[in-house]
Design a protein around this motif. Structure first.
Motif, PDB file in Angstrom:
ATOM      1  N   THR A 157       0.816  -1.219   0.000  1.00 28.37           N
ATOM      2  CA  THR A 157       0.000   0.000   0.000  1.00 28.37           C
ATOM      3  C   THR A 157       0.845   1.263   0.000  1.00 28.37           C
ATOM      4  OG1 THR A 157      -1.996   0.897   1.055  1.00 28.37           O
ATOM      5  CG2 THR A 157      -0.216   0.210   2.525  1.00 28.37           C
ATOM      6  N   ALA A 158       0.168   2.387   0.131  1.00 28.66           N
ATOM      7  CA  ALA A 158       0.837   3.681   0.229  1.00 28.66           C
ATOM      8  C   ALA A 158       1.785   3.701   1.420  1.00 28.66           C
ATOM      9  CB  ALA A 158      -0.209   4.787   0.411  1.00 28.66           C
ATOM     10  N   PHE A 159       2.937   4.269   1.222  1.00 26.18           N
ATOM     11  CA  PHE A 159       3.864   4.546   2.330  1.00 26.18           C
ATOM     12  C   PHE A 159       4.704   5.733   1.898  1.00 26.18           C
ATOM     13  CE2 PHE A 159       6.183   2.279   6.000  1.00 26.18           C
ATOM     14  CZ  PHE A 159       6.691   3.468   6.488  1.00 26.18           C
ATOM     15  N   ARG A 160       4.698   6.747   2.719  1.00 28.94           N
ATOM     16  CA  ARG A 160       5.491   7.973   2.545  1.00 28.94           C
ATOM     17  C   ARG A 160       6.471   7.891   1.360  1.00 28.94           C
ATOM     18  NH1 ARG A 160       7.798  10.663   8.058  1.00 28.94           N
ATOM     19  NH2 ARG A 160       7.628  12.843   7.456  1.00 28.94           N
ATOM     20  N   GLY A 161       6.166   8.622   0.329  1.00 31.44           N
ATOM     21  CA  GLY A 161       6.989   8.606  -0.879  1.00 31.44           C
ATOM     22  C   GLY A 161       6.316   7.891  -2.034  1.00 31.44           C
ATOM     23  N   PHE A 162       5.504   6.861  -1.698  1.00 26.34           N
ATOM     24  CA  PHE A 162       4.536   6.310  -2.648  1.00 26.34           C
ATOM     25  C   PHE A 162       5.192   5.838  -3.946  1.00 26.34           C
ATOM     26  CE2 PHE A 162       0.390   6.731  -5.025  1.00 26.34           C
ATOM     27  CZ  PHE A 162      -0.469   6.194  -4.092  1.00 26.34           C
ATOM     28  N   GLY A 163       6.213   4.987  -3.830  1.00 31.74           N
ATOM     29  CA  GLY A 163       6.896   4.485  -5.028  1.00 31.74           C
ATOM     30  C   GLY A 163       8.040   5.367  -5.493  1.00 31.74           C
ATOM     31  N   GLY A 164       8.073   6.599  -5.042  1.00 26.70           N
ATOM     32  CA  GLY A 164       9.166   7.512  -5.391  1.00 26.70           C
ATOM     33  C   GLY A 164      10.503   7.065  -4.803  1.00 26.70           C
ATOM     34  N   PRO A 165      10.537   6.719  -3.515  1.00 24.67           N
ATOM     35  CA  PRO A 165      11.812   6.302  -2.920  1.00 24.67           C
ATOM     36  C   PRO A 165      12.410   5.082  -3.631  1.00 24.67           C
ATOM     37  CG  PRO A 165      10.200   6.728  -1.193  1.00 24.67           C
ATOM     38  CD  PRO A 165       9.469   6.820  -2.512  1.00 24.67           C
TER      39      PRO A 165
END
Ligand code: LUZ
Ligand code: MOS
Length: 746
Positions: free
Chosen positions: A334-342
């Motif tokens: 699921t979503a986690f701070r950064g959302f695939g960006g990190p």
């Protein structure tokens, strides 16, 4: 500094969370039967004996759900309760409602469940080979990466894998349901998305949305883990109330929460990067295998953000990146701070290290000469506007005297203790990539004593959004902060709210609050000017709870103006709607302007490694961060420090392990290591000076997610200190991994 909205309540233990609700006398307690296997089929389920146990009111399985057994949000692929098939360990199979939690827990053991276990798939690359996909792959491309790669002086390829991450919000998942008049429901939920909860409860209970009121006071942390993953628990509480007419409490134990809820997506990725002999990056290619777990949840949106951040803070003219969301037998991630960006930025920084090894050009030189500049295009066509990647980088070198410090580390004598450093530039796009979600509303009431109540769609989860909204309101109306109260987030006051996510809670809701306050202020000033003072309204101002005429204070306090306006029947409430302007994206060409702006920064990390033991201490992180004009520097600094430490945790110590059968080995607070106070380095942070941001409220910038990615620097500093080189990058860099990798390679 003005008093913060929640600080005193927190310190005195007076802040109220869902589970502070004293259960009413006739309260039901819900507990869940979770699957003990990761993949298989349900052969039979017999709840008779459990149903007859003392204190048991009701037990439900999939067939008992009055509405639809479906909680999927983007893709309808997730049953609330398993039907025939089981897709992950921890999947809910039955819900038990009892007069007490202990009665309900005892009855769990009496449910007779027969299952047939099947081999689980937990590796996304294997899922991909077997064509278990959540959705077809997506590709972003600009220029011609294949052709350009052939002309590059240096080409480096490798593989980078990053792991899952448990949100570890201090307050676990929790919901309470109460019967409302006429068969409706009042839900209290620890959710980032009250309107999503409303929609899901409506679907599962078969009730219209206007029969369901969702109210959220605050959350004890969320980090993305309550964007979609709060829905199931609210639905279970709602079902208890819907089916029995009694209030219902659904609060997960930590071990249940860690077992059953989704995590950050692990990714496994292949990359190729091409440079010319000066070190200019000309081409980048990557393939990202996202481990989605057993259902879509937000995976496709997260995958999209991975593609958006594939080149990190850098300009690359020729890019071709493909990402695929792979269905495995883990909890729906699921979503986690950064959302695939990190995950994407980790791959690009890994590619830079390998490019440095192949070319002999230092990493910091490669970084410096390739940082994106204003006017250069990201792989999705948007040109960087007011790029501050270089400004942050250069300010880091100057402010923290990096040349000297870096030299000291590079000259550090070899021995048991070695030292490492890294620079980690961050560039993060601000806006929901789903353009529809970039809207918010606010409802502002002025009461007759001049105090103000503000409702928006923003959820306070410890990030200080309420404080920012209070400051925006206080600033816009010209009244003191103490007069402004933020109300709970409630679907009957502010409808159809987007989840508080994508770092945009204060940007969107703050802007709506500002617009509502501007309207109110104008109404009051127009009235005072025209009916009381006989002056042009534009000569009037409100400042420090007082009216000013031509910059001279009048003997008219704010409260008196409010009373007069009320007496003359002026409307003292306002509602406003904000939607971020100029956003567009075409998924056919994968080009557009998906972000209102980008947030920039740079982190310098220094650490010391014990080469004998593999243990390390991260000594110092120094950050330059672009916040535009900070609305509240204490709140912003808190987000930067918290994000950094959470990022360091993901990259260096938080390791989630599964057996080949898909059984989690680290789903307890005792077996999963999150950073504690002793793992927090010395942190210094300067906000980039003399900068503005016309794209967000009061010239500010969103702060929630970008600092998380500073933590990636710790991984590469550790690799340097350990002398680990080569095309294979695996995170987290735990002491155990360092120890093993140092031995393997020496
Ligand atoms: N949530 C979401 C997010 O639904 N869409 C996004 O683009 C996003 N980005 C970051 C964090 N959460
Ligand atoms: Mo999100 S990862 O809930 O901003």
């Amino acid at each position: 500094m003005a008093k913060m909205a929640d600080t005193e309540l927190h310190v005195r233990g007076l802040s109220r969370y869902v589970d502070d609700q004293v259960p009413p006398k006739n309260c039901l307690y819900c507990v869940i039967l979770y699957s003990a296997i990761a993949r298989g089929r349900i052969i039979s389920i017999d709840v008779n004996e459990a149903q007859n146990a003392p204190g048991i009111v009701r037990i439900i399985t999939a067939g008992d759900i009055p509405g639809e057994n479906q909680i999927g949000s983007i893709i309808l692929d997730e049953p609330l309760l398993a039907e025939d098939e089981i897709h992950y360990m921890g999947q809910p199979i039955a819900a038990v409602y009892g007069d007490s939690e202990s009665a309900a827990r005892r009855a769990l053991k009496l449910i007779q469940l027969q299952v047939e276990e099947q081999p689980a798939v937990i590796d996304p690359r294997i899922a991909y080979q077997e064509n278990h996909l959540i959705a077809p792959p997506r590709t972003f491309s600009i220029g011609d990466a294949d052709l350009t790669m052939k002309d590059c002086d240096f080409v480096a390829s490798g593989r980078a894998d990053s792991g899952a991450q448990e949100h570890f919000y201090l307050e676990g998942q929790a919901a309470f349901a109460f019967p409302a008049e006429g068969g409706g429901l009042l839900i209290q939920s620890s959710t980032q998305g009250p309107s999503t909860v409303q929609k899901m409860v409506s679907r599962v209970c078969g009730l219209p949305m206007n029969a369901i009121e969702v109210d959220v006071r605050r959350l004890g942390g969320a980090f993305g883990g309550k964007e979609d993953q709060a829905n199931a628990w609210a639905c279970f509480a709602a079902l208890g109330t819907k089916l029995t007419g009694r209030p219902c409490r659904m609060v997960l134990r930590r071990s249940e929460d860690m077992l059953a809820t989704g995590k950050r997506h692990p990714y496994s990725s292949d990359f190729t990067i091409g440079l010319n002999k000066e070190g200019k990056i000309l081409a980048f290619k990557a393939m990202y295998y996202q481990n989605a777990g057993a259902a879509a949840d937000l995976s496709t949106a997260i995958l999209e953000r991975t593609l958006f951040h594939s080149t990190g803070s850098y300009y690359v003219p020729h890019v071709q990146v493909t990402a695929v969301s792979c269905k495995t037998n883990l909890t729906p991630n699921t979503a986690f701070r950064g959302f695939g960006g990190p995950q994407a930025m980790f791959v690009f920084e890994a590619a830079l290290r390998e490019a440095s090894r192949i070319s002999g050009i230092s990493v910091k030189e490669l970084q410096k000469i390739n940082l994106i500049q204003t006017g250069q295009a990201f792989p999705y066509g948007m040109k960087a506007e007011n790029a501050r990647a270089q400004a942050c980088w250069e300010r880091s070198f100057e402010k923290y005297q990096l040349p000297k410090r870096i030299k000291a580390i590079e000259d550090h004598p070899a021995g048991r203790f070695s030292r490492g450093y890294s620079l980690m530039p961050v560039c993060f796009g601000i806006s929901f990539t789903n353009i529809t979600l970039n809207q918010a509303r606010a409802l502002v009431h002025i009461y007759l004593d001049g105090t103000v109540g503000v409702s928006t769609g923003a959820i306070e989860m410890g990030q200080g959004v309420n404080q920012k909204i209070r400051e925006i309101v206080s600033n816009t109306l010209g009244i003191s902060l103490e007069m402004v109260k933020t109300e709970s987030t409630n679907t009957t006051r502010v409808a159809n709210s987007s989840p508080t996510a994508a770092s945009s809670g204060a940007d969107l809701n703050g802007k709506a609050a500002e617009m509502a306050c501007q309207a109110l202020k104008q109404r009051i000033l127009n009235f005072m000017a025209e009916e009381q003072l006989n002056c042009p309204p534009e000569d009037l101002e409100i400042c420090a709870n007082r009216l000013y005429l031509d910059e001279e204070p009048l003997d008219i306090p704010w409260k008196e103006a409010v009373e007069k306006a009320y007496a003359a029947r002026v409307h003292l409430s306002a509602e406003a709607h904000y939607s971020t302007p100029d956003l567009h994206f075409d998924t056919a060409t994968e080009k557009g302007r998906p972000f209102a702006y980008h947030s920039y920064g740079c982190a310098y990390t220094e650490l010391t490694l014990d080469r004998l033991l593999g243990s390390y201490s991260i000594d110092l992180v120094q950050i330059i961060h672009d916040l535009g004009r900070s609305i509240n520097s204490v709140v912003d600094l808190g987000q930067i420090e918290g994000g950094l430490v959470q990022g360091i945790g993901w990259m260096t110590m938080e390791e989630m392990l599964h057996t080949p059968e898909g059984k989690p080995l680290t789903a307890t607070a005792g077996s999963y290591k999150v950073p504690d106070i002793s793992s927090v380095p010395q942190i210094e942070c300067e906000f980039l000076r003399d900068v503005d941001n016309p794209q967000a409220v009061m010239g500010s910038k969103a702060v929630g997610e970008p600092p998380f990615m500073y933590g990636i620097g710790a991984y590469f500093a550790l690799r340097m200190a350990a002398g680990i080189e080569g095309p294979r990058f695996e995170a987290p860099m735990t002491p155990e991994r360092i120890f093993m990798e140092m031995r393997e390679r020496n």
